[in-house]
Scaffold this active site. Structure first.
Site, mmCIF file in Angstrom:
data_model
loop_
_atom_site.group_PDB
_atom_site.id
_atom_site.type_symbol
_atom_site.label_atom_id
_atom_site.label_comp_id
_atom_site.label_asym_id
_atom_site.label_seq_id
_atom_site.Cartn_x
_atom_site.Cartn_y
_atom_site.Cartn_z
ATOM 1 N N HIS A 63 -67.060 31.308 -6.037
ATOM 2 C CA HIS A 63 -67.237 32.594 -6.721
ATOM 3 C C HIS A 63 -68.169 33.501 -5.922
ATOM 4 O O HIS A 63 -68.740 33.077 -4.916
ATOM 5 C CB HIS A 63 -67.716 32.390 -8.165
ATOM 6 C CG HIS A 63 -69.104 31.855 -8.311
ATOM 7 N ND1 HIS A 63 -69.464 30.589 -7.915
ATOM 8 C CD2 HIS A 63 -70.235 32.425 -8.805
ATOM 9 C CE1 HIS A 63 -70.744 30.399 -8.180
ATOM 10 N NE2 HIS A 63 -71.245 31.490 -8.716
ATOM 11 N N HIS A 65 -71.104 35.090 -6.206
ATOM 12 C CA HIS A 65 -72.566 35.257 -6.240
ATOM 13 C C HIS A 65 -73.197 35.007 -4.865
ATOM 14 O O HIS A 65 -72.746 34.129 -4.117
ATOM 15 C CB HIS A 65 -73.170 34.329 -7.299
ATOM 16 C CG HIS A 65 -72.911 34.812 -8.701
ATOM 17 N ND1 HIS A 65 -72.900 33.982 -9.792
ATOM 18 C CD2 HIS A 65 -72.641 36.062 -9.170
ATOM 19 C CE1 HIS A 65 -72.639 34.706 -10.888
ATOM 20 N NE2 HIS A 65 -72.468 35.960 -10.533
ATOM 21 N N ASP A 67 -75.777 33.549 -3.642
ATOM 22 C CA ASP A 67 -76.223 32.225 -3.207
ATOM 23 C C ASP A 67 -75.049 31.302 -2.882
ATOM 24 O O ASP A 67 -75.248 30.176 -2.432
ATOM 25 C CB ASP A 67 -77.161 31.578 -4.253
ATOM 26 C CG ASP A 67 -76.543 31.451 -5.625
ATOM 27 O OD1 ASP A 67 -75.779 32.349 -6.029
ATOM 28 O OD2 ASP A 67 -76.813 30.442 -6.314
ATOM 29 N N HIS A 68 -73.822 31.790 -3.071
ATOM 30 C CA HIS A 68 -72.633 31.002 -2.726
ATOM 31 C C HIS A 68 -71.891 31.570 -1.519
ATOM 32 O O HIS A 68 -71.146 30.855 -0.862
ATOM 33 C CB HIS A 68 -71.685 30.919 -3.933
ATOM 34 C CG HIS A 68 -72.291 30.169 -5.082
ATOM 35 N ND1 HIS A 68 -71.914 28.887 -5.417
ATOM 36 C CD2 HIS A 68 -73.295 30.501 -5.925
ATOM 37 C CE1 HIS A 68 -72.658 28.478 -6.441
ATOM 38 N NE2 HIS A 68 -73.501 29.433 -6.769
ATOM 39 N N HIS A 121 -68.248 31.569 -16.034
ATOM 40 C CA HIS A 121 -69.454 31.995 -15.313
ATOM 41 C C HIS A 121 -69.174 33.355 -14.645
ATOM 42 O O HIS A 121 -69.937 34.299 -14.778
ATOM 43 C CB HIS A 121 -69.818 30.924 -14.290
ATOM 44 C CG HIS A 121 -71.021 31.243 -13.451
ATOM 45 N ND1 HIS A 121 -72.292 31.325 -13.969
ATOM 46 C CD2 HIS A 121 -71.145 31.499 -12.123
ATOM 47 C CE1 HIS A 121 -73.144 31.622 -12.996
ATOM 48 N NE2 HIS A 121 -72.469 31.733 -11.872
ATOM 49 N N ASP A 138 -70.586 26.988 -10.169
ATOM 50 C CA ASP A 138 -71.538 27.145 -11.291
ATOM 51 C C ASP A 138 -70.838 27.064 -12.645
ATOM 52 O O ASP A 138 -71.281 27.682 -13.610
ATOM 53 C CB ASP A 138 -72.265 28.492 -11.179
ATOM 54 C CG ASP A 138 -73.241 28.533 -10.014
ATOM 55 O OD1 ASP A 138 -73.482 27.479 -9.402
ATOM 56 O OD2 ASP A 138 -73.754 29.631 -9.720
ATOM 57 N N HIS A 176 -75.994 23.395 -8.272
ATOM 58 C CA HIS A 176 -77.441 23.492 -8.509
ATOM 59 C C HIS A 176 -78.015 22.186 -9.043
ATOM 60 O O HIS A 176 -77.341 21.451 -9.774
ATOM 61 C CB HIS A 176 -77.758 24.595 -9.534
ATOM 62 C CG HIS A 176 -77.535 25.980 -9.032
ATOM 63 N ND1 HIS A 176 -78.487 26.680 -8.321
ATOM 64 C CD2 HIS A 176 -76.463 26.796 -9.132
ATOM 65 C CE1 HIS A 176 -78.015 27.880 -8.015
ATOM 66 N NE2 HIS A 176 -76.777 27.977 -8.486
HETATM 67 ZN ZN LIG Z 1 -73.149 31.800 -9.799
#
Ligand SMILES: [Zn+2]
Length: 271
Positions: A63, A65, A67-68, A121, A138, A176
């Site tokens: 996805h 975001h 941090d990905h 998410h 996530d 995470h």
């Molecule tokens: Zn995320």
């Protein structure tokens, strides 16, 4: 961490810790060819590749975001490898756009994964399943699930049901390290669940020693993850007391549980 997990068909997964509590995953074969899943930080991945003498041959994204996807562009350019992921304008570096049910194969690595659309998410979120593993981004966490940034509770519950329908032996690779907080939260709703208490103890010990609690097996998650246990009467009754109203469907229970998790701050005895 740097603990490896052996999958079926001679594949290995290496988890690379990044940022505060992320795991970036490298899926690699015996010839040293690797696919990076959700490489949020290019330097962390480069270091992991060098350390293990791996050659990056592909990038998978769950996805959009940061941090990905933070390291995707740099890694793709440096290694000249394809980027696969959801069809979403917020991930412009994806070259091969995937939809639910797509089979993923790359030239240089003997790997077959299937994309599953798991909105909740985010709306375009994908999970990748194969070789006895599932990479869920996530969507599902150990003892918990992702926040609903874009999807509805009904969408997320359906996505979790899809993941929960996989082979119980499937190894769950989430993005995470949230297990300790998740398990502490879950204990409020199922205090007498022995599997959950054991999972909480284990995650407290792991926190102290700096070891990872993931991957876990789906069969284990079913015994302690409250978001996969919305049909349990203890969870429903405690939420009914908390909300002072009747919760008559599994979706109502899930929605109430997710709502309580949103504002929750875990306090640990060992902190
Ligand atoms: Zn995320």
């Amino acid at each position: 961490m740097n603990r490896d997990s052996q999958l079926k068909d001679g594949l290995t997964v290496t988890g690379l810790p990044a940022f505060t509590d992320n795991y970036l995953w490298l899926l690699h074969d015996h010839r040293g060819h690797a696919v990076a899943i959700d490489p949020g930080d290019a330097q962390v991945v480069e270091h992991g590749l060098r350390q293990r003498n791996l050659k990056l041959v592909g990038i998978l994204v769950t996805h959009h975001h940061p941090d990905h996807i933070g390291g995707v562009a740099e890694l793709a350019e440096h290694h000249h490898c394809p980027v696969l992921g959801p069809a979403d304008p917020r991930i412009p570096m994806v070259q091969q756009r995937l939809v639910d049910g797509d089979c993923i194969q790359l030239e240089q690595i003997d790997m077959r994964l299937r994309a599953i659309h798991v909105p909740g998410h985010t709306l375009s979120h994908l999970a990748y399943v194969g070789h006895g593993a599932v990479f869920v981004g996530d969507t599902l966490f150990s003892a918990g699930c992702g926040r609903l940034f874009e999807g509805t509770p009904a969408q997320m519950l359906h996505s979790l049901d899809l993941l929960n329908a996989l082979d119980p032996a499937t190894l769950l690779f989430c993005a995470h390290e949230y297990t300790r907080d998740n398990a502490r939260f879950a204990l409020d709703w199922e205090p007498d669940n022995a599997a959950l208490r054991a999972r909480y103890r284990e995650s407290c010990q792991a926190h102290q020693t700096g070891t990872a609690t993931v991957p876990s097996r789906l069969s284990q998650e079913r015994t302690y993850n409250p978001f996969l246990r919305c049909d349990q009467s203890t969870i429903r009754e405690r939420l009914e007391t908390s909300f002072q109203r009747e919760l008559s469907t599994r979706l109502e229970v899930f929605t109430a549980l997710r709502q309580r998790r949103n504002g929750y701050v875990a306090v640990h005895a060992d902190a």
